[in-house]
Write a protein that holds these residues in place. Structure first.
Motif, short mmCIF file in Angstrom:
data_model
loop_
_atom_site.label_atom_id
_atom_site.label_comp_id
_atom_site.label_asym_id
_atom_site.label_seq_id
_atom_site.Cartn_x
_atom_site.Cartn_y
_atom_site.Cartn_z
N HIS A 1 0.84 -1.19 0.00
CA HIS A 1 0.00 0.00 0.00
C HIS A 1 0.87 1.25 0.00
N ASP A 2 0.26 2.38 -0.33
CA ASP A 2 1.03 3.60 -0.57
C ASP A 2 2.00 3.95 0.55
N GLU B 1 0.46 -4.53 4.09
CA GLU B 1 -0.82 -3.84 4.27
C GLU B 1 -0.69 -2.69 5.26
N ASP B 2 -1.39 -1.61 4.95
CA ASP B 2 -1.52 -0.50 5.88
C ASP B 2 -2.89 -0.63 6.55
N ARG C 1 -9.78 1.79 2.83
CA ARG C 1 -9.39 1.49 1.46
C ARG C 1 -10.64 1.22 0.63
N ILE D 1 -8.67 -6.46 -2.11
CA ILE D 1 -7.67 -7.01 -1.21
C ILE D 1 -8.15 -8.36 -0.65
#
Length: 302
Positions: free
Chosen positions: A172-173, A253-254, A259, A265
Motif C-alpha cells: 500500500h502507498d 498492508e496498511d 481502502r 484485497i
C-alpha cells in the motif's frame, strides 16, 4: 522468536482455530497441519491457545499429543475468537499470542465476522504472523524451528526450487518504501524466483530498483507490473494464485487507512485460502523481512 541462552522468556504461544470445513474430515487442513509439520512442532517449544471446537476436532483425530501443552478458549459463539483478539494485543508476554494460525475456509461466513477481521488486522498492527492457509502455517513452523537451531525437522523441500517459483510483491502507498527496503535487502533471494509480479506503482518502483542493482537493461522487466490495486491488479494476481502459478504473496498492508478497494484485497486473500495447501500470504514488513531471511537459510539445506 529467537531466544538467547538462559532467557526466561515464556514458550512460544500460538493461537489456533480452523473453520468447520478444515477440521472435520480425516484429511482436513487441520489434520494435515499436524501431520506435515509434526517434526517442526516437536522441535519448537509451543503452548497452543485453541478455540473450542478446533480443540474438539484435535482430540477426535487423536492429535492431542502434538498439541500439548494447550489452553482451551471458549467456542466461537461464546466469544473464543474475541478472546484470541484480546490476547494478540496483550503486552504481557505470559498472556500474549506470538502468532495466529487461522485455517480459513473462504466460503465460511464466520470468516468475515467482525472478530475474524479484527484478528487479522490486529496481528498486522502488532506485527504478529497471521497464517490463514495450510501452506503458510507449515512453512512458518518449519522456518521458526530452523531459527531455533533445529536442522532435523526439515520437510521435503516442496516449493523451494525458486527457479520454478513465482512471487507477488504488493504494498500500500504508505508502505512502498518499506517494500523497496525489503526488496533491496533480500534482492539476491528474490532474484532467484522465476517470476516476480506486482501491482501498479509498486511494480514500477521495484523495476527501478532492479535497474539500479542489475543495470538498466537487465533490470528493466525484473517485475511484471499489473494494474494498480484499485483498478484490478489484485484480481489479476488472484487468478494466477488460483491457477497455482504464484505460491508466495508478500503483501505489505496498511491497516490504519480506509481502502475503497478493500474487496479487491480480500479477493486476493480469498484466492490464497481457496488453494490453502499451496499458497501463502505474508502481511507485514517485519514478518516479511524475517520470513525472507529464514527462507534463505532454509535454501542452504536443500
Amino acid at each position: 522468536m529467537d531466544t538467547a541462552l538462559g532467557s526466561t522468556r515464556p514458550r512460544l504461544r500460538i493461537g489456533l482455530i480452523a473453520n468447520r470445513a478444515h477440521q472435520d474430515a480425516p484429511d482436513s487442513a487441520l489434520v494435515q497441519l499436524f501431520q506435515r509439520a509434526k517434526k517442526s512442532i516437536q522441535a519448537l517449544d509451543i503452548e497452543w491457545v485453541v478455540v473450542g471446537r478446533t480443540l474438539d476436532a484435535i482430540q477426535t483425530h487423536g492429535l492431542t499429543t502434538l498439541c500439548q501443552p494447550h489452553v482451551r478458549f471458549p467456542y466461537g459463539r461464546e466469544g473464543g475468537l474475541m478472546k484470541l483478539v484480546a490476547h494478540v494485543v496483550n503486552s504481557d508476554p505470559h498472556n500474549s499470542i506470538d502468532a495466529v494460525i487461522y485455517l480459513i475456509d473462504p466460503v465460511d461466513h464466520s470468516s468475515i465476522f467482525p472478530e475474524a477481521l479484527a484478528l487479522k488486522r490486529q496481528c498486522v498492527i502488532h506485527r504478529k504472523p497471521f497464517l490463514s492457509t495450510l501452506a503458510a502455517a507449515c512453512e512458518w513452523l518449519e522456518l521458526e524451528a530452523l531459527a531455533q537451531g533445529d536442522r532435523d525437522h526439515v520437510g521435503d523441500g516442496v516449493g523451494l526450487n525458486l527457479s520454478q517459483e513465482s512471487i507477488a510483491l504488493i504494498a500500500h502507498d504508505a508502505l512502498k518504501q518499506n517494500m523497496l527496503q525489503i526488496a533491496e535487502k533480500h534482492f539476491s533471494l528474490l532474484d532467484q524466483f522465476a517470476h516476480r509480479y506486482a501491482t501498479g506503482t509498486t511494480g514500477s518502483l521495484l523495476n527501478q530498483l532492479a535497474q539500479k542493482i542489475k543495470g538498466e537493461q537487465a533490470g528493466r522487466n525484473w517485475v511484471k507490473p499489473f494494474l494498480s490495486g484499485p483498478m484490478g491488479g489484485d484480481a489479476q494476481i488472484a487468478e494466477l494464485v488460483l491457477d497455482q502459478q504464484i505460491r508466495r504473496i508478500l503483501f505489505l498492508e496498511d491497516p490504519h487507512v480506509a481502502r475503497q478497494h478493500e474487496a479487491d484485497i480480500q479477493l486476493l486473500e480469498r484466492a490464497a485460502r481457496t488453494v490453502t495447501d499451496f499458497a501463502l500470504v505474508i502481511s507485514d514488513g517485519e514478518g516479511s523481512d524475517r520470513w525472507l531471511r529464514l527462507l534463505n537459510e532454509r535454501l542452504k539445506l536443500v
